[in-house]
Design an enzyme around this catalytic site. Structure first.
Site, PDB file in Angstrom:
ATOM      1  N   LYS A  33       0.855  -1.187   0.000  1.00  0.00           N
ATOM      2  CA  LYS A  33       0.000   0.000   0.000  1.00  0.00           C
ATOM      3  C   LYS A  33       0.891   1.238   0.000  1.00  0.00           C
ATOM      4  O   LYS A  33       1.737   1.420   0.874  1.00  0.00           O
ATOM      5  CB  LYS A  33      -0.929  -0.013   1.217  1.00  0.00           C
ATOM      6  CG  LYS A  33      -2.001   1.042   1.133  1.00  0.00           C
ATOM      7  CD  LYS A  33      -1.608   2.313   1.803  1.00  0.00           C
ATOM      8  CE  LYS A  33      -2.552   3.448   1.603  1.00  0.00           C
ATOM      9  NZ  LYS A  33      -2.392   4.477   2.629  1.00  0.00           N
ATOM     10  N   GLY A  36      -0.772   8.264   0.113  1.00  0.00           N
ATOM     11  CA  GLY A  36      -0.667   9.567  -0.530  1.00  0.00           C
ATOM     12  C   GLY A  36       0.389  10.460   0.098  1.00  0.00           C
ATOM     13  O   GLY A  36       1.056  11.237  -0.594  1.00  0.00           O
ATOM     14  N   GLY A  69      -5.018  10.516  -0.472  1.00  0.00           N
ATOM     15  CA  GLY A  69      -5.781  11.452   0.361  1.00  0.00           C
ATOM     16  C   GLY A  69      -5.392  12.908   0.136  1.00  0.00           C
ATOM     17  O   GLY A  69      -6.259  13.746  -0.188  1.00  0.00           O
ATOM     18  N   ASP A 194      -5.947   1.916   3.115  1.00  0.00           N
ATOM     19  CA  ASP A 194      -5.341   0.915   4.026  1.00  0.00           C
ATOM     20  C   ASP A 194      -6.297  -0.263   4.199  1.00  0.00           C
ATOM     21  O   ASP A 194      -5.882  -1.425   4.193  1.00  0.00           O
ATOM     22  CB  ASP A 194      -5.072   1.528   5.411  1.00  0.00           C
ATOM     23  CG  ASP A 194      -4.068   2.654   5.346  1.00  0.00           C
ATOM     24  OD1 ASP A 194      -3.023   2.485   4.696  1.00  0.00           O
ATOM     25  OD2 ASP A 194      -4.334   3.718   5.946  1.00  0.00           O
ATOM     26  N   LYS A 251      -4.758   2.032   9.336  1.00  0.00           N
ATOM     27  CA  LYS A 251      -3.543   1.271   9.003  1.00  0.00           C
ATOM     28  C   LYS A 251      -3.388   0.060   9.922  1.00  0.00           C
ATOM     29  O   LYS A 251      -3.192  -1.062   9.474  1.00  0.00           O
ATOM     30  CB  LYS A 251      -2.318   2.166   9.196  1.00  0.00           C
ATOM     31  CG  LYS A 251      -1.645   2.530   7.902  1.00  0.00           C
ATOM     32  CD  LYS A 251      -0.506   3.481   8.115  1.00  0.00           C
ATOM     33  CE  LYS A 251      -0.901   4.869   7.731  1.00  0.00           C
ATOM     34  NZ  LYS A 251      -1.539   4.982   6.423  1.00  0.00           N
TER      35      LYS A 251
HETATM   36  N1  LIG Z   1       1.075   5.777  17.092  1.00  0.00           N
HETATM   37  C1  LIG Z   1       1.352   6.402  15.942  1.00  0.00           C
HETATM   38  N2  LIG Z   1       2.515   6.136  15.309  1.00  0.00           N
HETATM   39  C2  LIG Z   1       2.808   6.751  14.142  1.00  0.00           C
HETATM   40  N3  LIG Z   1       2.019   7.669  13.533  1.00  0.00           N
HETATM   41  C3  LIG Z   1       0.839   7.989  14.111  1.00  0.00           C
HETATM   42  C4  LIG Z   1       0.450   7.359  15.342  1.00  0.00           C
HETATM   43  N4  LIG Z   1      -0.759   7.839  15.660  1.00  0.00           N
HETATM   44  C5  LIG Z   1      -1.113   8.705  14.691  1.00  0.00           C
HETATM   45  N5  LIG Z   1      -0.169   8.817  13.750  1.00  0.00           N
HETATM   46  C6  LIG Z   1      -0.280   9.668  12.547  1.00  0.00           C
HETATM   47  O1  LIG Z   1      -0.671   8.841  11.416  1.00  0.00           O
HETATM   48  C7  LIG Z   1      -0.076   9.398  10.231  1.00  0.00           C
HETATM   49  C8  LIG Z   1      -0.056   8.363   9.105  1.00  0.00           C
HETATM   50  O2  LIG Z   1      -1.341   8.179   8.541  1.00  0.00           O
HETATM   51  P1  LIG Z   1      -1.834   8.954   7.200  1.00  0.00           P
HETATM   52  O3  LIG Z   1      -1.564  10.421   7.369  1.00  0.00           O
HETATM   53  O4  LIG Z   1      -3.219   8.519   6.936  1.00  0.00           O
HETATM   54  O5  LIG Z   1      -0.819   8.421   6.099  1.00  0.00           O
HETATM   55  P2  LIG Z   1      -0.980   7.774   4.629  1.00  0.00           P
HETATM   56  O6  LIG Z   1      -1.338   8.869   3.678  1.00  0.00           O
HETATM   57  O7  LIG Z   1       0.361   7.195   4.381  1.00  0.00           O
HETATM   58  O8  LIG Z   1      -2.072   6.719   4.693  1.00  0.00           O
HETATM   59  C9  LIG Z   1       1.283   9.837  10.713  1.00  0.00           C
HETATM   60  O9  LIG Z   1       1.836  10.812   9.883  1.00  0.00           O
HETATM   61  C10 LIG Z   1       0.994  10.369  12.125  1.00  0.00           C
HETATM   62  O10 LIG Z   1       0.703  11.738  12.044  1.00  0.00           O
HETATM   63  C1  LIG Z   2     -12.934   6.842   2.997  1.00  0.00           C
HETATM   64  C2  LIG Z   2     -11.646   7.563   2.810  1.00  0.00           C
HETATM   65  O1  LIG Z   2     -11.222   8.315   3.682  1.00  0.00           O
HETATM   66  N1  LIG Z   2     -10.986   7.346   1.657  1.00  0.00           N
HETATM   67  C3  LIG Z   2      -9.740   7.958   1.307  1.00  0.00           C
HETATM   68  C4  LIG Z   2      -9.181   7.216   0.091  1.00  0.00           C
HETATM   69  C5  LIG Z   2      -7.750   7.569  -0.233  1.00  0.00           C
HETATM   70  C6  LIG Z   2      -6.762   7.135   0.869  1.00  0.00           C
HETATM   71  O2  LIG Z   2      -7.053   6.327   1.730  1.00  0.00           O
HETATM   72  O3  LIG Z   2      -5.551   7.743   0.736  1.00  0.00           O
HETATM   73  P1  LIG Z   2      -4.316   7.715   1.786  1.00  0.00           P
HETATM   74  O4  LIG Z   2      -3.872   6.301   1.882  1.00  0.00           O
HETATM   75  O5  LIG Z   2      -3.314   8.591   1.116  1.00  0.00           O
HETATM   76  O6  LIG Z   2      -4.793   8.263   3.114  1.00  0.00           O
HETATM   77  C7  LIG Z   2      -9.904   9.471   1.012  1.00  0.00           C
HETATM   78  O7  LIG Z   2     -10.931   9.879   0.474  1.00  0.00           O
HETATM   79  O8  LIG Z   2      -8.937  10.209   1.312  1.00  0.00           O
END
Ligand SMILES: Nc1ncnc2c1ncn2[C@@H]1O[C@H](COP(=O)(O)OP(=O)(O)O)[C@@H](O)[C@H]1O
Ligand SMILES: CC(=O)N[C@@H](CCC(=O)OP(=O)(O)O)C(=O)O
Length: 301
Positions: A33, A36, A69, A194, A251
């Site tokens: 995975k 973004g 995202g 995720d 995640k």
């Molecule tokens: N326990 C934790 N350990 C690491 N990161 C965390 C934790 N809790 C929250 N986070 C947050 O989660 C973020 C990662 O998720 P997300 O922003 O959705 O990333 P992605 O776009 O890769 O899916 C990290 O940048 C951090 O700000």
């Molecule tokens: C339902 C929901 O929140 N869907 C996400 C889909 C994209 C995603 O998950 O992107 P990242 O892995 O970069 O966070 C969104 O609309 O942002």
């Protein structure tokens, strides 16, 4: 020994270090995975593509599931639409869904497919809508005990692995956008990437789910300290889940779901580090956080 041989020796050692991992992972499916937030710079994206192609040529079967995202939020902003997240999920109106679909399937997926195909005719893009790959029903969330409507956000109810499996059997690299078809209403649903990656990893019987993000791994005491948990069992993770925040929630829920449903290891690794996939799969060190099923386990890897 000549100087040339001297300088070449460490390279041979690196290749030999990879040998047990090459043997172990040969022929295995790995779902990767790509978040973004880890897709922010061009060099990183190119290195990601190299790593995935390397895995493929090393005899593994990589499947890429991508997010986007931040890219969706920036497009919504350009169009003057608001982005609202509840419990880590984007509130998705029908208008927002059009933008989600356009950005994920029309931009982010196309870009990744293009980068991978610079190395040969390998990558094929699809969304969960294609060939019933992912079906979903409307998902609600609960905030302070109340049911909250998120619009077109979906919960995966069924996966048909046929199209992805056919691509893998043909030596291709599937690149999947996290959009699903409604199981019974003909709508299109926005799935957290995720969650989609974890569901696909389990349905494909993948050996590994690898989640690339913008932190080093799961921090034990975020945001107070940057101590990364290097390995934990499903039960240990389950106990931690209520303490997690924002993007880490889907995640780690995904990692838990994957290892509870047949995937051997689920890993969260730092997508900001170039070639983090190769380091994780083919070196003794391993980086990031690894979740393993309960029960007797070997050490890392
Ligand atoms: N326990 C934790 N350990 C690491 N990161 C965390 C934790 N809790 C929250 N986070 C947050 O989660 C973020 C990662 O998720 P997300 O922003 O959705 O990333 P992605 O776009 O890769 O899916 C990290 O940048 C951090 O700000
Ligand atoms: C339902 C929901 O929140 N869907 C996400 C889909 C994209 C995603 O998950 O992107 P990242 O892995 O970069 O966070 C969104 O609309 O942002």
């Amino acid at each position: 020994m000549s100087t040339r041989k001297h300088t070449a020796l460490p390279k041979a050692q690196t290749l030999i270090e990879a040998l047990p991992w090459l043997t172990r992972h040969h022929g295995k499916t790995v779902v990767i995975k790509f978040g973004g937030n880890a897709m922010v710079d061009e060099e990183l994206k190119a290195a990601f593509a190299q790593d995935v192609v390397f895995l493929r040529h090393a005899g593994l079967k990589p499947v890429v599931v991508h997010g986007g995202g931040p890219q969706i939020s920036s497009q919504l902003e350009k169009l003057g639409l608001t982005s609202e997240f509840k419990a880590g999920l984007r509130v998705t109106t029908p208008e927002t869904m059009d933008v989600v679909r356009m950005v994920l399937a029309g931009q982010v997926q196309r870009e990744l497919v293009g980068l991978l195909n610079q190395h040969g005719p390998l990558a094929v893009g699809l969304t969960g809508e294609d060939a019933h790959t992912m079906s979903a029903v409307k998902r609600y969330t609960e905030i302070d005990g109340e049911r909250v409507d998120l619009g077109r956000v979906g919960e995966v109810t069924a996966i048909d692995t046929g199209a992805i499996q056919a691509l893998l059997d043909d030596g291709r690299i599937p690149v999947v956008s996290s959009i699903a078809r409604g199981a019974d209403d003909g709508q299109v649903y926005n799935i957290n990437a995720d969650t989609a990656a974890a569901a696909l990893a389990a349905a494909l019987g993948a050996e590994t789910l690898m989640v690339l993000t913008d932190v080093e791994g799961l921090y034990a005491d975020w945001p107070n300290s940057d101590d990364v948990i290097s390995q934990l069992t499903a039960s240990q993770l389950e106990k931690l889940l209520p303490e997690l925040a924002s993007g880490m929630v889907p995640k780690m829920e995904g990692c838990l779901y994957a290892v509870r449903n047949g995937v051997n290891t689920a890993r969260v690794i730092d997508g900001r580090v170039q070639h983090s996939i190769l380091l994780e799969i083919f070196t003794d060190e391993g980086i990031g956080t690894m979740v393993v099923p309960d029960g007797p386990q070997g050490g890392r890897k």
